[in-house]
Enzyme design. Structure first.
Site, mmCIF file in Angstrom:
data_model
loop_
_atom_site.group_PDB
_atom_site.id
_atom_site.type_symbol
_atom_site.label_atom_id
_atom_site.label_comp_id
_atom_site.label_asym_id
_atom_site.label_seq_id
_atom_site.Cartn_x
_atom_site.Cartn_y
_atom_site.Cartn_z
ATOM 1 N N GLU A 205 0.892 -1.167 0.000
ATOM 2 C CA GLU A 205 0.000 0.000 0.000
ATOM 3 C C GLU A 205 0.919 1.203 0.000
ATOM 4 O O GLU A 205 1.633 1.472 0.970
ATOM 5 C CB GLU A 205 -0.912 0.008 1.232
ATOM 6 N N ASP B 222 -6.105 9.229 9.292
ATOM 7 C CA ASP B 222 -4.882 8.698 9.875
ATOM 8 C C ASP B 222 -4.658 9.174 11.294
ATOM 9 O O ASP B 222 -4.973 10.310 11.649
ATOM 10 C CB ASP B 222 -3.676 9.098 9.003
ATOM 11 N N TYR C 258 -11.452 -3.556 1.954
ATOM 12 C CA TYR C 258 -10.599 -3.129 3.061
ATOM 13 C C TYR C 258 -11.481 -3.088 4.302
ATOM 14 O O TYR C 258 -12.381 -2.263 4.418
ATOM 15 C CB TYR C 258 -10.038 -1.749 2.744
#
Ligand SMILES: Cc1ncc(COP(=O)(O)O)c(C=O)c1O
Ligand SMILES: Cc1ncc(COP(=O)(O)O)c(C=O)c1O
Lengths: 275, 390, 390, 275
Positions: free
Chosen positions: A48, A59, A174
């Protein structure tokens, strides 16, 4: 190598997939390339490849700092795309999944951006701030340039949405293990396991589970319940950020960690199959 | 047009974790807002707690100075000192309806944080406010107020430690607690349905203006002037007049020190469309799409993005975008102090500065409503330092 | 009863220099106040500038805490943050009518000084504010506000440097400029006609309460509670109800640290009738008639005298006088913050403290109006220091 | 000696009256007594004997400080009344006019207070914060105890009031020279002169002019226009306050000043009469 091929290969080898997440350019491009090399040499199946963004809202603190450092060091999206090329030039053939926030392709033009990463050697893209509702352009342009659009599924995702996402997804799904942002976590909640099982009812597509994975046990547990692999990112950054002056010195530790997580993926796969 | 889209602007560019929460929020808003029960509760709080309707004040001395007829829509008189409570009360009630028990939000000037704690306390909700470390210093008195009211104020020291960073961090924190916690967005920014919700709750401003100006002048205003960043006070004032093309609408953003380099917050001057914090907006960014920090002395305008609706309205020309530089803004503060005895917020002073700067252009009979978004108590130290040093 | 007398209280105990000015003032008030022109001007300013009517807010959470139904009369929402502007606007207009060009006044909390400058600026009058040096330190932010608005703030460093000294000095200064300058008295104290003028201008509070409570509860309140020193906010709230003996009236003064020694401002507890600043009042004094300084953390209650009218009403028993100690007052601030999201002025917190202290005595259905005289922004530092030190 | 007698005597001597104003007890009682002695020995005709008050609103900075010091030193109204006795014991026979603010007699009881000062040897009282409107009790009780109530007249006083005051006044009238408070001033406004002339039209009562008088020229000018004398107070306090440790050392300077002001009163009187 295409994603389908990789997953086929892993199935044959009876292994769960390990996809490490690297933000390119932290603390410099050279190190990122060495890091990717080390990871693939130690069991990483898919890379990734993150293009740093100024406001990485999905994040956690580790990757925020990573992005901030990379941008301060002058890394730009074009340099990142160049970085994909360099990975390929090194002879690394693992599938590459580009991750970035939507403003980066938006500003360049979605089609142009996807063409460029495709040409550089990427197979797919993850844009964490594009849910299905906003994915029309990305899907259409992805189809044109042959780039898979990877979608995420979270513990909050309703059955309704799960179905919708499963319908349009390609490459893999995901699975977001936890409600929160990226970052290594001590323990993984039961909810992840339940989520994997829940998604499995809707699709046979490969499921990679991410957020919070930092060791072999977690990887093993997640794959054992049905995931086809795990994603680990901050866990690696947390190793090299301890020595930003000479990050290369941390590569052996990173190698060991990658090998262990991969080992967890293998164990988990075999546990799932009951042997 | 698709829900939540304003031309090319708007949308829901958030992580999958939040999508179900946004959908739930939209449904809750559509379900509860129109009910007479909700309207009654909200109306009651706006009237008795917030102090609405706010007056429309004919500023005789200021009018003389600028050469036309200026009415101030007195949002500074709303409890807490700015328009922010209109929205906070609405969302806090909605939070109760959704059965959530906590509020989180971010704040720059502190006005929205304050409004959120106030609304939270009234509705029996816990509150946590994220605030950039730099803003916490600049708006120290509002930090004190929030703490005194019982809010947890969490410093955000990533990035530049300003609003943009606080929003990013609140979004992150929200992903971890969205089931029990409502993110009380403070301006017409963020992913759908926020811009719509906030504008709706703020539109009480324009509804009142419309009624008040008709009563006083028997005609709609020629122009409405509002400062803004995300655009909530401006849209609040504009919305009731958007269909009436005779009413000119002026939006004044933070010019900062100058339009050059990274010394401004004037996204309509030096920004371009981009995606930040869940929506396509006019936003300050570099050639590659990295968001640039904004700069202005008015903490409440110090955000690189303009909300989707105001972005679209400016693009279409329905709203004219102007800006004011910090220096002009401080002078405008003084003018309002001396003419009308009112200390405006630095944000509000941007709109005042527009009036002063363009005074040659106004016709004598021209009827202007200036949306006086807040009082300057929070900026007192900055203003004194500007004029008297130290 | 003689004009300006309230039983044994009141009168015009001033120097001959000022007598003609007081007579002129009384005449001007009697001439202009009743005219529809004056009423219209004043009504317009109260509505559009000051933000009247102020709401009557049913404080649900606070009511639950004290065990009866409490409405807050929201004078904190008046422009400037307290009831003081009601009176300042009235007297500023009167000053214009009298053809004078300047205002002088004194201030302790700074609220009245602020109100005076605001009213002065709106009416085009110059303003000079006398303020004890000690009060200037304690209420530094209001000093900044007044200066920013263009007032001349003159420190008074005689005596203890507090309100009593500032009033004395303003009276002195006034004798030298009374032909061009109006002394804008800030409370229901001083020589006739001031107590009457100020109470009249403040009585808008009670007139509104009467109308609002009837609308909400269809009956007058059982009790009205107000803090006070000179008594202007209390009389403002009480006057409309004085003839209705069913409405109990409670006045809460500053207890300071304790009732002993010179640690209090509770003139109804430890004072006696005396003559200060132009009138017979209940006042703190020694056995020989020397006025004693008062002491309380609430600058706005830190005055040794109670105005003539409130003195008479307390003497007759129509109004019950209570007091609250500083410690209780700070705790009351916190309670109001947490229950209703409102930071009260330390003065106002005296009335709140009364409610908390007597909560065992209230009946469930009892209807209490608390005159919420001002917001606590001016006291923010003192409050933070009390709870968090430094 | 009664006031009437004193004015009669001065008329005979063709002199304006000088009434110095002393707040008793500053910086201590002893000095005040010496001060009064010095003043009477140097031409003072009447003594204005001030009883210090905590809030002397008609007094300027000099006398405010005087009152503050006296009170800090523990001077009380009873001690002041005792002070009047001491003056008499020293054999000083000049009329004494007590000055104080109304709260002092109010608290003691007006009648009791007036009886006490009368008994101690005073002839009159000035209460600067009692205008005619509030003077009923003072006048009635004064009549009973044989104490004149002295009223003030200011530049702002209207004809109407002037008449009212003149009607009830006894002893003399106190002409306030300026709009303001007590305190020495550089120059005296023309308004004083006009005021004296204006009052003269209403009464033949003696007129003493005060506020702002600090030297011979002023005294002379004021008496020349028709006043029967002057009052000076702060001017003396300004001399001794320079040496509060040993105020006695300033008595010679005070003596000179008193003599000069008295000289001005004499000159003025003669100028008025044209020789
Ligand atoms: C007084 C005031 N005006 C204006 C603004 C700008 O916000 P918006 O653009 O949402 O109205 C703020 C923000 O804090 C504010 O406090
Ligand atoms: C908020 C507030 N309440 C009360 C008071 C007391 O004044 P009054 O007794 O005249 O109402 C003050 C005086 O400054 C004040 O600021």
């Amino acid at each position: 190598m295409e994603l389908e091929e990789k997953f086929q290969e892993l199935k044959m080898k009876r292994e769960g997939a390990h996809m490490p997440h690297v933000y390119y350019g932290d603390p410099n491009e050279d190190f990122s390339l060495k890091l990717i090399e080390t990871l693939t040499a130690n069991g990483a199946d898919i890379i990734e490849f993150g293009i740093p963004f100024s406001d990485p809202t999905a994040d956690g603190p580790t990757f925020q700092a990573v992005c901030e450092r990379a941008l301060e060091n002058g890394v730009t999206p074009p340099k990142c795309i160049q970085g994909i090329r360099k990975v390929r030039e090194k002879g690394i053939e693992n599938p590459i999944v580009v991750t970035t926030y939507y403003n980066i392709p938006y500003v360049m033009g979605i089609g142009a951006f996807l063409n460029e990463i495709k040409e550089a050697g990427a197979q797919a893209i993850i844009v964490p701030n594009v849910p299905v509702e906003e994915a029309d352009v990305l899907l259409a342009e992805g189809k044109k340039s042959g780039i898979h659009t990877i979608f995420q599924i979270a513990p909050t995702t309703t059955e309704d949405r799960l179905k919708k996402i499963a319908d349009i997804a390609s490459g893999f799904l995901y699975i977001i293990n936890v409600e929160g942002v990226t970052g290594a976590r001590e323990s993984l909640a039961d909810s992840t396991l339940k989520l994997v099982q829940r998604v499995r009812r809707h699709t046979n597509m490969p499921l990679l589970a991410g957020f919070g994975i930092s060791n072999r046990q977690q990887a093993s547990a997640v794959v054992a319940t049905g995931a086809d692999g795990v994603i680990a990112g901050s866990a690696y950054a947390k190793v090299y950020e301890k020595n930003l002056e000479k990050p290369e010195e941390t590569l052996p530790e990173i190698a060991r960690l990658a090998a262990q997580i991969k080992q967890g993926c293998i164990e988990g796969y075999r546990r799932r199959q009951g042997n | 047009m698709k829900k939540g889209k304003f031309g090319k602007y708007g949308g829901q560019f958030v992580n999958e974790i939040l999508m179900p929460i946004l959908i739930e929020l939209e449904a809750a808003f559509e379900k509860h807002y129109p009910t007479s029960e909700f309207q009654e509760k909200l109306g009651g709080l706006l009237r008795d707690y917030a102090g609405r309707p706010t007056p429309l004040y004919y500023a005789r001395n200021f009018s003389k100075l600028v050469g036309c007829q200026v009415y101030l829509k007195r949002e500074d008189l709303v409890c807490g000192g700015s328009h922010k409570l209109n929205n906070a009360l609405g969302q806090a009630l909605l939070t109760k309806e959704m059965g959530k028990s906590r509020l989180i939000t971010e704040t720059a000037a502190g006005q929205h944080g304050l409004a959120t704690v106030m609304a939270g306390n009234v509705c029996g909700l816990e509150t946590e406010v994220f605030m950039g470390v730099k803003d916490m210093k600049r708006q120290a008195s509002n930090v004190k107020r929030m703490k005194l009211l019982g809010a947890k104020v969490t410093p955000v020291d990533i990035g530049m430690g300003v609003l943009k960073d606080a929003v990013s961090d609140t979004l992150r924190k929200w992903t971890a607690c969205s089931q029990t916690t409502h993110y009380l967005m403070g301006s017409t920014v963020g992913p759908h349905p926020y811009p719509e919700i906030v504008a709706t709750f703020q539109s009480v401003i324009g509804t009142e203006i419309k009624e008040q100006i008709l009563k006083k002048e028997d005609r709609p205003p020629d122009k409405i002037v509002a400062c803004g960043s995300g655009g909530s006070n401006a849209l609040g004032a504009f919305r009731a007049f958007i269909d009436n093309e005779d009413v000119k609408l002026v939006f004044v953003e933070g010019g900062g020190e100058s339009l050059e380099a990274d010394n401004s917050a004037a996204a309509f001057q030096v920004g371009k469309p981009g995606i930040l914090h869940g929506a396509v907006m006019q936003v300050l960014q570099d050639e590659h799409g990295q968001i640039k920090p904004s700069k202005t002395r008015a903490a409440g305008l110090n955000y690189p993005g303009r909300g989707p609706e105001i972005s679209a309205l400016c693009e279409s020309g329905r709203v004219k975008a102007y800006y004011a530089f910090d220096k002009e803004v401080f002078e405008a503060v003084k003018v309002m102090c001396r003419t009308e005895g009112l200390i405006p917020a630095l944000e509000t002073a941007h709109a005042i500065s527009y009036m002063i700067k363009h005074k040659e252009e106004f016709e004598k009979g021209e009827l202007v409503v200036l949306n006086y978004s807040g009082r300057g108590d929070k900026d007192l130290d900055a203003i004194m330092r500007y004029f008297h040093g130290a």
